[in-house]
Design a protein around this motif. Structure first.
Motif, PDB file in Angstrom:
ATOM      1  N   GLY A 265       0.812  -1.199   0.000  1.00  0.00           N
ATOM      2  CA  GLY A 265       0.000   0.000   0.000  1.00  0.00           C
ATOM      3  C   GLY A 265       0.847   1.251   0.000  1.00  0.00           C
ATOM      4  O   GLY A 265       2.079   1.188  -0.042  1.00  0.00           O
ATOM      5  N   ASP A 311     -11.752  -7.227   1.094  1.00  0.00           N
ATOM      6  CA  ASP A 311     -12.264  -6.775  -0.224  1.00  0.00           C
ATOM      7  C   ASP A 311     -12.328  -5.254  -0.280  1.00  0.00           C
ATOM      8  O   ASP A 311     -11.976  -4.633  -1.280  1.00  0.00           O
ATOM      9  CB  ASP A 311     -13.679  -7.334  -0.479  1.00  0.00           C
ATOM     10  CG  ASP A 311     -13.688  -8.847  -0.552  1.00  0.00           C
ATOM     11  OD1 ASP A 311     -12.604  -9.428  -0.730  1.00  0.00           O
ATOM     12  OD2 ASP A 311     -14.775  -9.451  -0.412  1.00  0.00           O
ATOM     13  N   ASN A 314      -8.816  -3.816  -0.608  1.00  0.00           N
ATOM     14  CA  ASN A 314      -8.315  -4.028  -1.982  1.00  0.00           C
ATOM     15  C   ASN A 314      -8.816  -2.965  -2.948  1.00  0.00           C
ATOM     16  O   ASN A 314      -8.108  -2.547  -3.852  1.00  0.00           O
ATOM     17  CB  ASN A 314      -8.730  -5.419  -2.493  1.00  0.00           C
ATOM     18  CG  ASN A 314      -7.700  -6.476  -2.135  1.00  0.00           C
ATOM     19  OD1 ASN A 314      -6.510  -6.200  -2.050  1.00  0.00           O
ATOM     20  ND2 ASN A 314      -8.153  -7.693  -1.895  1.00  0.00           N
ATOM     21  N   LYS A 315     -10.056  -2.537  -2.747  1.00  0.00           N
ATOM     22  CA  LYS A 315     -10.634  -1.523  -3.649  1.00  0.00           C
ATOM     23  C   LYS A 315     -10.115  -0.115  -3.352  1.00  0.00           C
ATOM     24  O   LYS A 315     -10.326   0.798  -4.136  1.00  0.00           O
ATOM     25  CB  LYS A 315     -12.164  -1.529  -3.506  1.00  0.00           C
ATOM     26  CG  LYS A 315     -12.816  -2.731  -4.164  1.00  0.00           C
ATOM     27  CD  LYS A 315     -14.321  -2.711  -3.981  1.00  0.00           C
ATOM     28  CE  LYS A 315     -14.924  -4.027  -4.456  1.00  0.00           C
ATOM     29  NZ  LYS A 315     -16.082  -4.420  -3.653  1.00  0.00           N
ATOM     30  N   GLY A 317      -6.793   0.652  -2.297  1.00  0.00           N
ATOM     31  CA  GLY A 317      -5.350   0.885  -2.410  1.00  0.00           C
ATOM     32  C   GLY A 317      -4.456   0.175  -1.405  1.00  0.00           C
ATOM     33  O   GLY A 317      -3.243   0.324  -1.445  1.00  0.00           O
ATOM     34  N   GLU A 319      -3.571  -3.441  -0.885  1.00  0.00           N
ATOM     35  CA  GLU A 319      -3.881  -4.634  -1.699  1.00  0.00           C
ATOM     36  C   GLU A 319      -3.305  -5.917  -1.120  1.00  0.00           C
ATOM     37  O   GLU A 319      -2.127  -5.995  -0.795  1.00  0.00           O
ATOM     38  CB  GLU A 319      -3.354  -4.419  -3.122  1.00  0.00           C
ATOM     39  CG  GLU A 319      -4.084  -3.284  -3.849  1.00  0.00           C
ATOM     40  CD  GLU A 319      -3.331  -2.799  -5.082  1.00  0.00           C
ATOM     41  OE1 GLU A 319      -2.474  -3.549  -5.580  1.00  0.00           O
ATOM     42  OE2 GLU A 319      -3.607  -1.670  -5.522  1.00  0.00           O
ATOM     43  N   SER A 321      -2.587  -9.920  -1.931  1.00  0.00           N
ATOM     44  CA  SER A 321      -2.483 -10.810  -3.099  1.00  0.00           C
ATOM     45  C   SER A 321      -1.651 -12.052  -2.753  1.00  0.00           C
ATOM     46  O   SER A 321      -0.859 -12.041  -1.803  1.00  0.00           O
ATOM     47  CB  SER A 321      -1.858 -10.079  -4.284  1.00  0.00           C
ATOM     48  OG  SER A 321      -0.580  -9.610  -3.929  1.00  0.00           O
TER      49      SER A 321
END
Length: 328
Positions: A265, A311, A314-315, A317, A319, A321
Motif C-alpha cells: 500500500g 475486499d 483491496n478496492k 489501495g 492490496e 495478493s
C-alpha cells in the motif's frame, strides 16, 4: 493513547457507541480489554483497537494467508519493506513517544497480562523458531531485524480469540522488518543500544522525547513528513506461511505446504492508516451480521475475520495478493 485514549473508550461504552482507534500500544489496547470488555458486551458495542497500519496489514494478512492455503496454515512470518523516494521518509514524533513509553513500561505490560490471565495459545504443527536480533535474509538479499511494533501481540490476541471462540486452528506468527545493507545495520544497532540505555531513566526519556530527530537520525521529527515524502513512500509486507495439506493431521510430521502472500500500500502512517481505519469503520457499520455475536473489546482479526474488510481494502489501495500458491 496511553495518556489520552481511555476517556474516549469510556465515553463510547457508557453512551452505547462503537469505537475504532489506530493505537499501536499493546499496554493501552490490553488495558482497555481488561477494563471495558465486559461492559462493552453488556452494551452491545464494539471497541476495536489498532485499526491503522498497526495492525490491519499484519492481522488481516495472516487471516488472508490462512484462507488462501488449501489445507491448514500453522505458522507465518512477515517481512516489512518500506520504500521511500528521493526526499526520504520520516514520521511524526507521536509514534516515537509511543515507543519510548512502551519500552519504559514493559514490566507494567507483563503485570497487566498476568492480571488478565490469558489462556495459552496451543502450538499446532512444527514450532516456529524465533530468529536472532539481526540476520541476513536470502529471500530479500538484505538484513532483517524483529519488528518492534504491536503486530505480534495483536495477532496473538486474534488467534487466541478465533481458537477459543470459533475452534479455529491457531497460527503462530513472527514479524520482521527489512533494513538494508550492513551500513544500515550498524547505524541501527548503535541507535538501538543508545535508545535502550536512555529509556530506562526518566532523564533519558526526557532527552529522547525532547530531541527525537537527533536520537532517531532524522526518522522521527516534531514536524512530521512533507507531502513529497508521503507521495514517494510505500510499504510491502510479505508473508511466508507453512502448514499441512488437506487430510493431513497437523499434529503429525513436518509441514508439507507453503504459501507466500503480500499486502502492499501507500505510505504507512498517514495514507494507508486512514484508509485502513475508514474501511474498518465501514465494515463495522455495513457487515454487522458478520461481526462477533456480542459486543466487547476486540482486535481487528477477531472482529473482522468474517467481514468483507479485505475486499474493501483491496478496492481502496491497500492490496492483498497471493505471490505463490502452495506446493507440496
Amino acid at each position: 493513547y496511553r495518556f489520552f485514549g481511555e476517556p474516549v473508550v469510556e465515553a463510547c461504552v457508557e453512551n452505547g457507541a462503537s469505537c475504532i482507534d489506530i493505537s499501536g500500544e499493546p499496554q493501552f489496547l490490553e488495558e482497555m480489554y481488561l477494563k471495558y470488555n465486559k461492559k462493552a458486551a453488556e452494551k452491545g458495542v464494539y471497541i476495536i483497537g489498532s485499526c491503522g497500519f498497526d495492525t490491519i496489514p499484519a492481522d488481516m494478512g495472516v487471516l488472508y494467508a490462512r484462507d488462501k492455503l488449501k489445507g491448514t496454515l500453522t505458522a507465518v512470518e512477515s517481512f516489512l519493506s518500506v520504500k521511500s523516494g528521493p526526499e526520504g521518509c520520516c514520521v511524526h514524533d507521536g509514534t516515537w513517544k509511543s515507543a519510548v513509553y512502551g519500552l519504559a513500561n514493559q514490566d507494567n505490560l507483563r503485570k497487566l497480562r498476568k492480571k488478565i490471565g490469558y489462556a495459552p495459545v496451543p502450538v499446532v504443527g512444527a514450532k516456529l523458531k524465533r530468529r536472532g536480533p539481526v540476520f541476513y535474509n536470502q529471500e530479500f538479499k538484505q538484513y532483517s531485524i524483529p519488528f518492534i511494533g504491536s503486530d505480534v501481540s495483536v495477532v496473538k490476541r486474534s488467534q487466541r480469540y478465533l481458537h477459543t471462540e470459533l475452534q479455529e486452528t491457531p497460527v503462530q506468527y513472527g514479524a520482521y522488518m527489512n533494513v538494508g545493507g550492513l551500513g544500515s545495520v550498524i547505524k541501527l544497532m548503535f541507535a538501538g543500544i543508545l535508545f535502550l540505555l536512555l529509556v530506562k531513566f526518566s532523564f533519558g526519556r526526557k532527552l529522547l522525547t525532547k530531541y527525537p530527530e537527533f536520537f532517531s537520525a532524522g526518522l522521527f521529527t516534531k514536524k512530521g513528513p512533507t507531502q513529497q515524502q508521503l507521495d514517494g513512500t510505500s510499504f510491502t509486507m510479505t508473508f511466508f506461511g507453512e502448514g499441512y495439506s488437506e487430510g493431513q493431521d497437523p499434529q503429525n510430521g513436518k509441514p508439507n505446504v507453503k504459501i507466500c502472500t503480500e499486502v502492499k500500500g501507500p505510505e504507512p502512517g498517514y495514507v494507508a492508516t486512514p484508509i485502513a481505519m475508514v474501511q474498518a469503520a465501514v465494515s463495522l457499520l455495513e457487515d454487522a451480521a458478520c461481526l462477533p455475536k456480542q459486543g466487547g473489546v476486540y482486535s481487528p482479526g477477531a472482529a473482522f475475520s468474517k467481514t468483507k474488510l479485505i475486499d474493501r481494502l483491496n478496492k481502496h489501495g491497500v492490496e492483498f495478493s497471493v505471490i505463490s500458491k502452495p506446493e507440496v
